[in-house]
Write a protein that holds these residues in place. Structure first.
Motif, PDB file in Angstrom:
ATOM      1  N   VAL A 169      -8.094 114.930  25.920  1.00 53.02           N
ATOM      2  CA  VAL A 169      -7.989 113.473  25.838  1.00 53.02           C
ATOM      3  C   VAL A 169      -9.358 112.866  25.567  1.00 53.02           C
ATOM      4  O   VAL A 169      -9.507 112.025  24.682  1.00 53.02           O
ATOM      5  N   LEU A 170     -10.369 113.316  26.311  1.00 58.56           N
ATOM      6  CA  LEU A 170     -11.712 112.801  26.082  1.00 58.56           C
ATOM      7  C   LEU A 170     -12.169 113.159  24.681  1.00 58.56           C
ATOM      8  O   LEU A 170     -12.724 112.328  23.963  1.00 58.56           O
ATOM      9  N   PHE A 171     -11.914 114.383  24.268  1.00 57.60           N
ATOM     10  CA  PHE A 171     -12.269 114.815  22.921  1.00 57.60           C
ATOM     11  C   PHE A 171     -11.574 113.938  21.887  1.00 57.60           C
ATOM     12  O   PHE A 171     -12.183 113.508  20.913  1.00 57.60           O
ATOM     13  N   LEU A 208     -15.646 111.520  35.896  1.00 57.92           N
ATOM     14  CA  LEU A 208     -15.187 111.771  34.529  1.00 57.92           C
ATOM     15  C   LEU A 208     -13.967 110.909  34.214  1.00 57.92           C
ATOM     16  O   LEU A 208     -13.911 110.267  33.161  1.00 57.92           O
ATOM     17  N   LYS A 209     -13.014 110.863  35.126  1.00 58.91           N
ATOM     18  CA  LYS A 209     -11.825 110.036  34.917  1.00 58.91           C
ATOM     19  C   LYS A 209     -12.189 108.561  34.804  1.00 58.91           C
ATOM     20  O   LYS A 209     -11.674 107.853  33.938  1.00 58.91           O
ATOM     21  N   GLU A 210     -13.087 108.090  35.665  1.00 56.80           N
ATOM     22  CA  GLU A 210     -13.493 106.687  35.639  1.00 56.80           C
ATOM     23  C   GLU A 210     -14.198 106.328  34.331  1.00 56.80           C
ATOM     24  O   GLU A 210     -13.910 105.291  33.728  1.00 56.80           O
ATOM     25  N   LYS A 211     -15.101 107.181  33.901  1.00 54.86           N
ATOM     26  CA  LYS A 211     -15.845 106.906  32.665  1.00 54.86           C
ATOM     27  C   LYS A 211     -14.952 107.020  31.439  1.00 54.86           C
ATOM     28  O   LYS A 211     -15.104 106.260  30.483  1.00 54.86           O
ATOM     29  N   SER A 212     -14.010 107.929  31.469  1.00 54.97           N
ATOM     30  CA  SER A 212     -13.053 108.049  30.364  1.00 54.97           C
ATOM     31  C   SER A 212     -12.207 106.784  30.257  1.00 54.97           C
ATOM     32  O   SER A 212     -11.918 106.310  29.152  1.00 54.97           O
ATOM     33  N   ARG A 233     -21.142 114.173  32.006  1.00 55.62           N
ATOM     34  CA  ARG A 233     -22.442 113.772  31.443  1.00 55.62           C
ATOM     35  C   ARG A 233     -22.278 113.188  30.046  1.00 55.62           C
ATOM     36  O   ARG A 233     -22.925 112.196  29.705  1.00 55.62           O
ATOM     37  N   ILE A 234     -21.415 113.796  29.236  1.00 56.20           N
ATOM     38  CA  ILE A 234     -21.165 113.269  27.895  1.00 56.20           C
ATOM     39  C   ILE A 234     -20.557 111.868  28.001  1.00 56.20           C
ATOM     40  O   ILE A 234     -21.011 110.937  27.323  1.00 56.20           O
ATOM     41  N   ALA A 235     -19.551 111.711  28.848  1.00 52.75           N
ATOM     42  CA  ALA A 235     -18.912 110.409  29.028  1.00 52.75           C
ATOM     43  C   ALA A 235     -19.908 109.378  29.555  1.00 52.75           C
ATOM     44  O   ALA A 235     -19.934 108.230  29.093  1.00 52.75           O
TER      45      ALA A 235
END
Length: 129
Positions: free
Chosen positions: A6-8, A116-120, A54-56
């Motif tokens: 999903v992030l990708f 990660l979920k929050e930033k996504s 980190r990417i997000a």
């Protein structure tokens, strides 16, 4: 790894952004942080979650001054940054899924997974404007 995919997807969906609105020092720091992600050091599910977080985080920071997708599309540095983020995301996903065989459920208990979920979610909202 559905979450990583999903992030990708979000990163690839916004392929093609560019350079002019964010603070130069901030851009350099965030760019350096993104480049410093060493795929070869990813060995555990939590390493996967940490790298994706980190990417997000880098994307959230670099796109913070922009209120719309259109503004980001007009900034050349942001385009280059997102392109690099896409590459890093693909590398992390490949390492975690293909080489190490991890699944989404493997990262759910990681400390960085919540962030990660929050930033996504932030990126999803921002890029849909």
């Amino acid at each position: 790894m559905r979450i990583l995919n999903v992030l990708f997807f979000f990163l690839i969906s916004f392929y093609g952004f560019g350079q002019q609105k964010t603070d130069t020092v901030k851009k350099e720091e965030v760019f350096s942080r993104l480049v410093s992600i060493d795929i070869s050091k990813i060995k555990t599910p939590c390493d996967c979650s940490d790298a994706m977080e980190r990417i997000a985080d880098c994307l959230v920071k670099i796109t913070d001054p922009f209120s719309s997708k259109q503004e980001m599309e007009n900034d050349r540095q942001v385009k280059n940054f997102i392109d690099l983020s896409n590459v890093k995301t693909a590398q992390v996903a490949s390492q975690c899924e293909k080489k190490l065989g991890f699944r989404d459920s493997d990262i759910f208990e990681c400390k960085s997974f919540k962030q990660l979920k929050e930033k996504s979610a932030i990126l999803n909202r921002k890029f849909r404007k």
